[in-house]
Design a protein around this motif. Structure first.
Motif, short mmCIF file in Angstrom:
data_model
loop_
_atom_site.label_atom_id
_atom_site.label_comp_id
_atom_site.label_asym_id
_atom_site.label_seq_id
_atom_site.Cartn_x
_atom_site.Cartn_y
_atom_site.Cartn_z
N HIS A 264 26.99 46.53 32.22
CA HIS A 264 26.85 45.93 30.90
C HIS A 264 28.13 45.20 30.50
O HIS A 264 28.07 44.10 29.92
N LEU A 265 29.28 45.79 30.79
CA LEU A 265 30.54 45.13 30.46
C LEU A 265 30.71 43.84 31.27
O LEU A 265 31.18 42.83 30.75
N LEU A 266 30.33 43.89 32.54
CA LEU A 266 30.41 42.69 33.36
C LEU A 266 29.49 41.60 32.84
O LEU A 266 29.85 40.41 32.82
N GLY A 267 28.30 41.98 32.41
CA GLY A 267 27.39 40.99 31.84
C GLY A 267 27.94 40.38 30.56
O GLY A 267 27.81 39.17 30.33
N PHE A 268 28.58 41.20 29.72
CA PHE A 268 29.18 40.67 28.49
C PHE A 268 30.33 39.72 28.80
O PHE A 268 30.45 38.65 28.18
N ILE A 269 31.16 40.08 29.78
CA ILE A 269 32.28 39.21 30.17
C ILE A 269 31.76 37.90 30.75
O ILE A 269 32.29 36.82 30.47
N HIS A 270 30.71 37.99 31.57
CA HIS A 270 30.14 36.77 32.18
C HIS A 270 29.52 35.86 31.12
O HIS A 270 29.66 34.64 31.19
N ASP A 271 28.84 36.45 30.13
CA ASP A 271 28.24 35.65 29.08
C ASP A 271 29.30 34.95 28.22
O ASP A 271 29.06 33.84 27.73
N ARG A 272 30.44 35.59 28.04
CA ARG A 272 31.52 34.97 27.28
C ARG A 272 32.31 33.95 28.10
O ARG A 272 33.15 33.24 27.55
N GLY A 273 32.04 33.87 29.39
CA GLY A 273 32.67 32.85 30.23
C GLY A 273 34.12 33.11 30.54
O GLY A 273 34.88 32.15 30.76
N ARG A 274 34.54 34.35 30.61
CA ARG A 274 35.95 34.66 30.89
C ARG A 274 36.16 34.84 32.38
O ARG A 274 35.30 35.36 33.10
N ALA A 275 37.33 34.40 32.85
CA ALA A 275 37.71 34.64 34.25
C ALA A 275 37.83 36.13 34.49
O ALA A 275 38.22 36.89 33.60
N LEU A 276 37.50 36.56 35.69
CA LEU A 276 37.31 37.98 35.95
C LEU A 276 38.02 38.40 37.23
O LEU A 276 37.99 37.69 38.24
N VAL A 277 38.65 39.59 37.16
CA VAL A 277 39.21 40.28 38.32
C VAL A 277 38.77 41.73 38.21
O VAL A 277 38.90 42.35 37.15
N ILE A 278 38.25 42.30 39.29
CA ILE A 278 37.74 43.68 39.30
C ILE A 278 38.74 44.56 40.04
O ILE A 278 39.15 44.24 41.17
N ALA A 279 39.14 45.67 39.39
CA ALA A 279 40.08 46.63 39.98
C ALA A 279 39.38 47.97 40.10
O ALA A 279 38.99 48.56 39.08
N ILE A 280 39.22 48.47 41.32
CA ILE A 280 38.64 49.79 41.57
C ILE A 280 39.80 50.77 41.65
O ILE A 280 40.54 50.81 42.63
N ASN A 281 39.97 51.56 40.58
CA ASN A 281 41.12 52.47 40.46
C ASN A 281 40.81 53.82 41.10
O ASN A 281 39.65 54.14 41.39
N LYS A 282 41.88 54.60 41.30
CA LYS A 282 41.81 55.95 41.89
C LYS A 282 41.24 55.89 43.31
O LYS A 282 40.39 56.72 43.69
N TRP A 283 41.70 54.91 44.07
CA TRP A 283 41.21 54.71 45.44
C TRP A 283 41.86 55.69 46.42
O TRP A 283 41.37 55.86 47.54
N ASP A 284 42.97 56.31 46.00
CA ASP A 284 43.65 57.26 46.89
C ASP A 284 42.90 58.60 46.90
O ASP A 284 42.12 58.91 46.01
N ASN A 285 43.17 59.38 47.93
CA ASN A 285 42.57 60.72 48.09
C ASN A 285 41.04 60.65 48.15
O ASN A 285 40.34 61.53 47.64
N MET A 286 40.53 59.62 48.77
CA MET A 286 39.09 59.50 48.99
C MET A 286 38.81 59.44 50.48
O MET A 286 39.56 58.84 51.26
N THR A 287 37.70 60.06 50.89
CA THR A 287 37.33 60.05 52.30
C THR A 287 36.75 58.68 52.67
O THR A 287 36.38 57.88 51.80
N ASP A 288 36.67 58.46 53.97
CA ASP A 288 36.11 57.18 54.44
C ASP A 288 34.65 57.04 54.07
O ASP A 288 34.18 55.94 53.74
N TYR A 289 33.91 58.15 54.07
CA TYR A 289 32.49 58.08 53.70
C TYR A 289 32.35 57.72 52.22
O TYR A 289 31.50 56.90 51.85
N ALA A 290 33.19 58.31 51.36
CA ALA A 290 33.11 58.01 49.92
C ALA A 290 33.49 56.56 49.65
O ALA A 290 32.87 55.89 48.81
#
Length: 558
Positions: A264-290
């Protein structure tokens, strides 16, 4: 008080204790001088939890300031907490201005006598909710600053066209931690509790010679889970921050994956026409399967945002955080790009040549030319015929074409189609078929008459050109052979028409062909059927039986 001094509505205001937690910076101007006003949380004296972090933020603002406005409550009176704060402020050697707020309906003389025991300067009485006493506060602050800093250096001038970057996401995904990591200091509160940030914090800073304004926002939850009025105000501030930003960094929690609220947030940002960068946080301490599962969810749920750069980071340890500004700069440059009309039109022609628009009711949709209609996001206006019937898949094809041609990665593209106006639109023919037939017949007759009159005028012009000059005999210069044999009997004053009837018509026209030798058997035959009929003797009139003329066939015996 912060909103009154800055003449804005940047700070949240509610009848709720502990509402302000982070430092909020704002610009103010008084008598031609500019100031930076810092709003802080309340000093409660608590030793643990989030209250301790709030006090650390307030004392950090006091260390940065040149003048401290100590605000007390006139209705609550002098408390032990006020005396402790005053004692600590005296040790900082800062300019301190005591302000007694909420004095409406209170005797000022009694209040002044009560707060004079703190040993601070003469207080200023205000009512911030009504704007009372704000000018007196500014005068007192100006006098004290001029006395201690007679030659105050001017503030550095910042370019108004700074890159505004907003951090958006759900609660407790690490937005405040990422803000502190990007700034290199504990600028905002970062606590392991959802809803720590309640207001949108605007932080100007410089990175690699470029000016940025980082906006740390409150987390946005689903509407069904929002119960408190304070959280509703925080969400409104977050949506306003998206409107004010040039580039938005959406922070997601890798352990929870891509949720419906993130979509929903991505759709709102896209509708407002703003440039976008996505950051997937807490990537450490995760297994390869996850990690593989998270990437599969991203490919499945975020396929409509195929232009945004994806970064897998750890805001707590700083892994991959340094690459965020490269994507931010790329997205901002793409969003603010200016493309000429000639280049856009040539690119449109190449796209149409590679893949023609579809047919609609047997007629081809025509796209003639394109030009840019705006930036942030880039708006491309395309003119043509029947553009309102262009299907959505062809619009997406053109969007991808322009994105590849002009390297518009990291920003959405707006395509606007405009159909050329039809001068006959809205005009209906109410005539019957018979009336239309008669009008067309009259038009054809009028056209034939015009052609005939033009031919007659042209013939008369040729005849006048062939006639001699005025005052002569009027004979044609070049007469036909038939007219030359007959002399004219008319006087010389009246010219004779060019085509005169000859006196006698010759029996046969002279032929230029050589004579043909007749066949021997054809000598006995007459020359023609007409001559043969003329040579035959006339037949007598037939008579009926009985001697009566006009007799016919004899009747039979029946």
């Amino acid at each position: 008080m912060f909103n009154q001094m800055t003449r804005t509505r940047a700070a949240l205001v509610a009848d709720y204790a502990g509402l302000t937690r982070d430092r909020q910076y704002g610009s103010a101007e008084h008598e031609g001088r500019e100031f930076i006003v810092i709003d802080t949380g309340g000093l409660t004296g608590e030793r643990g939890g989030i209250e301790a972090l709030m006090q650390d933020q307030a004392w950090a603002a006091i260390e940065e300031a040149d003048c401290v406005v100590f605000l007390v409550d006139a209705r609550a009176g002098l408390t032990m907490a006020d005396q402790e704060i005053a004692e600590k402020l005296r040790r900082t050697s800062k300019i301190i201005q005591l302000v007694v707020n909420k004095v409406d309906g209170v005797d000022e003389s009694l209040v002044q006598a009560e707060f004079s025991r703190m040993g601070l300067s003469e207080p200023v009485f205000t009512t911030a909710s009504h704007g009372r006493g704000i000018s007196s506060l500014w005068e007192a602050v100006m006098i004290k600053i001029a006395a201690k800093f007679p030659n105050t250096p001017s503030l550095p001038e910042y370019d108004e066209k700074t890159i505004r970057v907003a951090l958006i996401g759900r609660p407790n995904v690490g937005k405040s931690t990422l803000t502190n990591r990007l700034l290199g200091e504990e600028r905002v509160l970062a606590f392991d509790q959802p809803g720590t940030t309640r207001d949108s914090i605007y932080i100007p800073f410089e990175q690699n010679g470029k000016l940025y304004t980082l906006i740390d926002t409150a987390g946005v939850r689903r509407r069904a889970r929002v119960n408190e009025m304070i959280e509703k105000f925080s969400i409104v501030k977050t949506l306003q921050a998206i409107e004010a930003a040039n580039v938005v960094i959406l922070v997601c929690d890798a352990h929870e994956g891509v949720s419906e609220q993130d979509q929903h947030l991505l759709g709102f940002i896209h509708d407002r026409g703003r440039a976008l960068v996505i950051a997937i946080n807490k990537w450490d301490n995760m297994t390869d399967y996850a990690r593989a599962e998270v990437k599969r969810q991203i490919d499945l749920k975020l396929d409509f945002i195929n232009y945004a750069e994806m970064h897998y980071i750890s805001a707590l340890h700083g892994t991959g955080v340094g690459n965020l500004f490269e994507s931010v700069d790329t997205a901002y440059a793409a969003a603010m790009r200016d493309i000429s009309t000639n280049v856009l039109t040539r690119s449109l022609e190449a796209a149409v040549f590679a893949h023609q628009p579809p047919l609609v009711h047997g007629r081809r949709i025509k796209l003639r030319y394109a030009h840019q209609g705006g930036s942030n996001p880039p708006i491309i206006v395309i003119h043509g015929k029947q553009t309102d019937r262009l299907p959505g898949n062809y619009s997406r094809y053109l969007e991808g074409w322009f994105r590849r041609e002009f390297l518009l990665m990291g920003t959405p593209i707006r395509l606007e189609f405009k159909t050329d106006s039809n001068p006959f639109e809205g005009k209906f023919d109410n005539r019957t078929p018979l009336q239309r037939y008669k009008e067309k017949k009259e038009e054809r007759q009028i056209a034939g008459m015009k052609r005939k009159s033009a031919a007659n005028a042209e013939r008369r012009a040729r005849m006048e050109a062939a006639t001699g000059p005025a005052g002569t005999t009027g004979k044609p210069v070049a007469a036909s052979a038939k007219a030359a044999t007959k002399p004219t009997t008319r006087p010389a004053s009246k010219p004779k028409p060019a085509a005169a009837r000859p006196a006698a018509k010759p029996s046969a026209k002279p032929s230029a062909k050589p004579p043909v030798k007749a066949h021997p058997k054809a000598a006995a035959k007459p020359a023609s059927r007409k001559s043969a009929l003329s040579a035959r003797p006339a037949a007598k009139p037939a008579q009926r039986s009985g001697g009566k003329p006009g007799g016919g066939r004899k009747p039979s015996g029946r």
